[in-house]
Design a protein around this motif. Structure first.
Motif, PDB file in Angstrom:
ATOM      1  N   LYS A  79       0.951  -1.246   0.186  1.00 56.14           N
ATOM      2  CA  LYS A  79      -0.039  -0.057  -0.079  1.00 56.14           C
ATOM      3  C   LYS A  79       1.130   1.201  -0.030  1.00 56.14           C
ATOM      4  O   LYS A  79       2.016   1.200   0.808  1.00 56.14           O
ATOM      5  N   ASP A  80      -0.322   2.102  -0.117  1.00 56.89           N
ATOM      6  CA  ASP A  80       1.177   3.566  -0.895  1.00 56.89           C
ATOM      7  C   ASP A  80       0.219   4.307  -1.087  1.00 56.89           C
ATOM      8  O   ASP A  80      -0.105   3.989  -1.973  1.00 56.89           O
ATOM      9  N   GLU A  81       0.324   5.997   0.083  1.00 60.53           N
ATOM     10  CA  GLU A  81      -1.289   6.550   0.272  1.00 60.53           C
ATOM     11  C   GLU A  81      -0.741   7.291  -0.945  1.00 60.53           C
ATOM     12  O   GLU A  81      -2.039   8.220  -1.912  1.00 60.53           O
ATOM     13  N   ILE A  82      -0.087   7.713  -1.568  1.00 66.07           N
ATOM     14  CA  ILE A  82       0.762   7.984  -2.283  1.00 66.07           C
ATOM     15  C   ILE A  82      -0.572   8.660  -4.016  1.00 66.07           C
ATOM     16  O   ILE A  82      -1.254   9.367  -4.844  1.00 66.07           O
ATOM     17  N   PHE A  83      -0.703   6.883  -3.629  1.00 64.22           N
ATOM     18  CA  PHE A  83      -2.317   6.721  -5.393  1.00 64.22           C
ATOM     19  C   PHE A  83      -3.279   7.641  -4.462  1.00 64.22           C
ATOM     20  O   PHE A  83      -4.010   7.396  -5.724  1.00 64.22           O
ATOM     21  N   LEU A  84      -3.552   8.147  -3.022  1.00 58.90           N
ATOM     22  CA  LEU A  84      -5.234   8.674  -2.958  1.00 58.90           C
ATOM     23  C   LEU A  84      -4.829   9.976  -3.137  1.00 58.90           C
ATOM     24  O   LEU A  84      -5.485  11.290  -2.696  1.00 58.90           O
ATOM     25  N   SER A  85      -2.740  10.390  -3.406  1.00 63.15           N
ATOM     26  CA  SER A  85      -3.045  12.137  -3.617  1.00 63.15           C
ATOM     27  C   SER A  85      -2.660  12.370  -5.084  1.00 63.15           C
ATOM     28  O   SER A  85      -2.028  11.479  -5.649  1.00 63.15           O
ATOM     29  N   ALA A  86      -2.506  14.023  -5.533  1.00 59.96           N
ATOM     30  CA  ALA A  86      -2.280  14.438  -6.359  1.00 59.96           C
ATOM     31  C   ALA A  86      -0.942  14.477  -6.275  1.00 59.96           C
ATOM     32  O   ALA A  86      -0.093  14.924  -7.251  1.00 59.96           O
ATOM     33  N   ASP A  87      -0.101  14.605  -5.070  1.00 62.19           N
ATOM     34  CA  ASP A  87       1.487  13.835  -5.370  1.00 62.19           C
ATOM     35  C   ASP A  87       1.902  12.871  -6.253  1.00 62.19           C
ATOM     36  O   ASP A  87       2.661  13.194  -7.439  1.00 62.19           O
ATOM     37  N   LEU A  88       1.551  12.080  -6.782  1.00 63.14           N
ATOM     38  CA  LEU A  88       1.318  10.590  -7.530  1.00 63.14           C
ATOM     39  C   LEU A  88       1.171  11.650  -9.305  1.00 63.14           C
ATOM     40  O   LEU A  88       2.350  11.822 -10.412  1.00 63.14           O
ATOM     41  N   CYS A  89       0.473  12.687  -9.379  1.00 62.55           N
ATOM     42  CA  CYS A  89       0.221  12.815 -11.128  1.00 62.55           C
ATOM     43  C   CYS A  89       1.207  14.748 -10.766  1.00 62.55           C
ATOM     44  O   CYS A  89       1.514  14.118 -11.807  1.00 62.55           O
ATOM     45  N   LEU A  90       1.584  15.028  -9.566  1.00 62.55           N
ATOM     46  CA  LEU A  90       2.346  15.920 -10.024  1.00 62.55           C
ATOM     47  C   LEU A  90       2.963  16.359 -10.424  1.00 62.55           C
ATOM     48  O   LEU A  90       4.413  17.616 -10.650  1.00 62.55           O
ATOM     49  N   ARG A  91       3.809  14.860  -9.964  1.00 61.94           N
ATOM     50  CA  ARG A  91       5.702  14.490 -10.712  1.00 61.94           C
ATOM     51  C   ARG A  91       5.703  14.710 -12.011  1.00 61.94           C
ATOM     52  O   ARG A  91       7.182  15.477 -12.266  1.00 61.94           O
TER      53      ARG A  91
END
Ligand code: HEC
Ligand code: HEC
Ligand code: HEC
Ligand code: HEC
Ligand code: HEC
Length: 400
Positions: A178-190
């Protein structure tokens, strides 16, 4: 037009230690291990010039990293992703055309094919510290089929041989975490928040979708909240139904290759329009009511185009007016933003026109475009879909 797009944002996955496995110095002849030598060079560069991950380790139980192989179990997700712009990110004819114009393509490949195994050639360093003069090495781990898949499943989901996801659900098919980045815009903003300047160059990078979103009324809805809507279905063949997420990543709806795009109607346009004729004026109310950022966002060449055509009782055209909504840039001698009249999230704006005398009908239309015909010609992009009209309305002069 040559300019590139880069992102800057700290990103947890990139904090993983970079392997420094005996890559020879780039200055002293060909390195023994060009993969490691390139990682060493890239680690010295800003985060937005680095690949997301290396992609060498295939998760236990899986035959390969390819999206097609994931699709043997995740068939619906695969079918959605396959028509997404992410799947087109490498075969994109515009990207391919732009990359022939400069050796700066080592920058492009890090976002458009984010795994290092997707890169045919690897940069070992720069001559004269010039981003357009990389010293290349052949990638011994190059996977040509995976390169074609652009932003493939593994780019977001595989790290060090483990499938990462939003829940870390246990399965015998492959290891998960599990990685909570999947629920966060950070995944996309990279990749989608992109600001970098290269002094002396005629390209720059200027994607500010993240900033636009963070400053607006939707800052508590991550990108996924709109671009990956929920759907009830089994996540894989044979799994129990659960709440999953669409993988079309729809946006402008303009295909990269004619005919390949998410189904029409699954995603609303960002800007809606309503026309009226009152007090002798033609009025158009535009509202950015659906997007979490400016429209258009991302690439600075994108624009919306409003066209009004005035005609008399016999249908003869009496004149036309156009209004372009977008950014305006000057690229030479140095990139400079001259203007920006895009609609901010939540913003409404009224445009008005005085119809020429004798006008009995006014036909209004609104379209979204990724580039002008001149720019397409410059890149020799004959069959590249440039955009489309998505709203039209005909007004008749109100009675006396
Ligand atoms: C042999 C079948 C199979 C293959 C091949 C397969 N998966 Fe899975 N995967 C599953 C099953 C089963 C689950 C569990 C689904 C559930 O129980 O909801 C799963 C779960 C997942 C999850 C959810 C993890 C989470 O945190 O929620 C992700 C992400 C995922 N797989 C990605 C991939 C990717 C990427 C590939 C290809 C590199 C792949 N899978 C290949 C069967 C497979
Ligand atoms: C590895 C970099 C990367 C990551 C991570 C990434 N994107 Fe993208 N995205 C791109 C690139 C590159 C394109 C454009 C490809 C092209 O046009 O050639 C794109 C295109 C898009 C589009 C435009 C679709 C269209 O056709 O108008 C949307 C929407 C989008 N991404 C949403 C997301 C969301 C949401 C996330 C996070 C869940 C995300 N992206 C994560 C790189 C990335
Ligand atoms: C641009 C990044 C990105 C790409 C590319 C991507 N995914 Fe995902 N995936 C996500 C995100 C983000 C979530 C979690 C969404 C949420 O929970 O809101 C997710 C969720 C999942 C899940 C959990 C179930 C679900 O639907 O939420 C599975 C399984 C999965 N992805 C498989 C795949 C497969 C297979 C591919 C390729 C065909 C793929 N993904 C491509 C970002 C991506
Ligand atoms: C409130 C919903 C919403 C949120 C939140 C949202 N978007 Fe969008 N996005 C849209 C809509 C609607 C469009 C279609 C705009 C249009 O008509 O072209 C769009 C379009 C896009 C496009 C295509 C470019 C364009 O102008 O069409 C990209 C890229 C994109 N979004 C990325 C993101 C990223 C990255 C995030 C998170 C930082 C995000 N979006 C958050 C609704 C949203
Ligand atoms: C930091 C990540 C990143 C880098 C580096 C990058 N791009 Fe992109 N690129 C993106 C994202 C994100 C989008 C999608 C934004 C949008 O749809 O407006 C995109 C979209 C594009 C598009 C499609 C534009 C459109 O309107 O559909 C082209 C063409 C492109 N990039 C070319 C390049 C070239 C050429 C380079 C290298 C000189 C490059 N990119 C480097 C992230 C990147």
């Amino acid at each position: 037009m040559t300019y590139n797009r880069l992102a800057s944002r700290s990103f947890r996955w990139l904090a993983l230690p970079v392997l420094l496995l005996g890559g020879g110095s780039a200055c002293s002849g060909p390195p023994k291990d060009p993969f490691a030598a390139s990682q060493q060079f890239l680690a010295s560069r800003p985060i937005y010039e680095q690949p997301l991950a290396d992609g060498r380790v295939i998760p236990e139980g899986l035959p390969s990293l390819s999206a097609a192989s994931c699709g043997s179990c995740h068939s619906e997700i695969y079918a959605e992703w396959k028509v997404s712009t992410h799947a087109m990110a490498w075969v994109d004819p515009q990207l391919q055309a732009e990359m022939t114009k400069s050796e700066n393509r080592w920058l492009c490949q890090n976002c458009h094919t984010p795994l290092q195994v997707q890169h045919a050639q690897l940069p070992l360093g720069l001559t004269d510290n010039d981003v357009e003069k990389p010293r290349w090495a052949t990638n011994p781990h190059f996977d040509a089929a995976l390169q074609q898949e652009g932003i493939t499943c593994a780019a977001c989901h595989v790290r060090d041989g483990v499938i990462q996801g939003p829940t870390g659900v246990k399965t015998s098919a492959h290891p998960t975490a599990k990685d909570e980045i999947f629920l966060s815009a950070d995944l996309c903003l990279r990749c989608h928040q992109a600001v970098a300047e290269y002094p002396g160059k005629t390209f720059t990078c200027t994607f500010r979708t993240g900033e636009e979103w963070a400053a607006g009324p939707y800052k508590n809805t991550p990108c996924q909240g709109c671009h990956m809507p929920p759907v009830e279905r089994p996540a894989a063949t044979g799994a129990a139904p659960s709440t999953g997420h669409r993988h079309w990543f729809p946006g402008s709806g303009i295909p990269k290759i004619a005919g390949i795009a998410p189904p029409k109607g699954v995603f609303p346009p960002g800007v809606s329009a309503e026309a009226s004729w009152s007090d002798g004026k033609i009025r158009l109310q535009l509202s950015n009511s659906q997007a979490g950022h400016r429209v258009p966002t991302g690439d600075p060449e994108r624009f919306l185009l409003v066209t009004v055509i005035f005609a008399d009782g016999s249908g003869t055209e009496l004149g036309r007016q156009e209004e372009r909504l977008g950014q305006t840039w000057e690229w030479w001698p140095t990139p400079k933003k001259l203007g920006d009249n895009r609609l901010a999230p939540g913003e409404s704006r009224e445009l008005t026109w005085d119809p020429p005398p004798g006008t009995t009908t006014a036909r209004l239309s609104l379209g979204r475009y990724r580039m002008t015909e001149e720019a397409a010609k410059y890149h020799n992009l004959a069959d590249y879909p440039l955009g489309e009209v998505y709203w039209e309305q005909q007004l008749v002069a109100p009675g006396p």
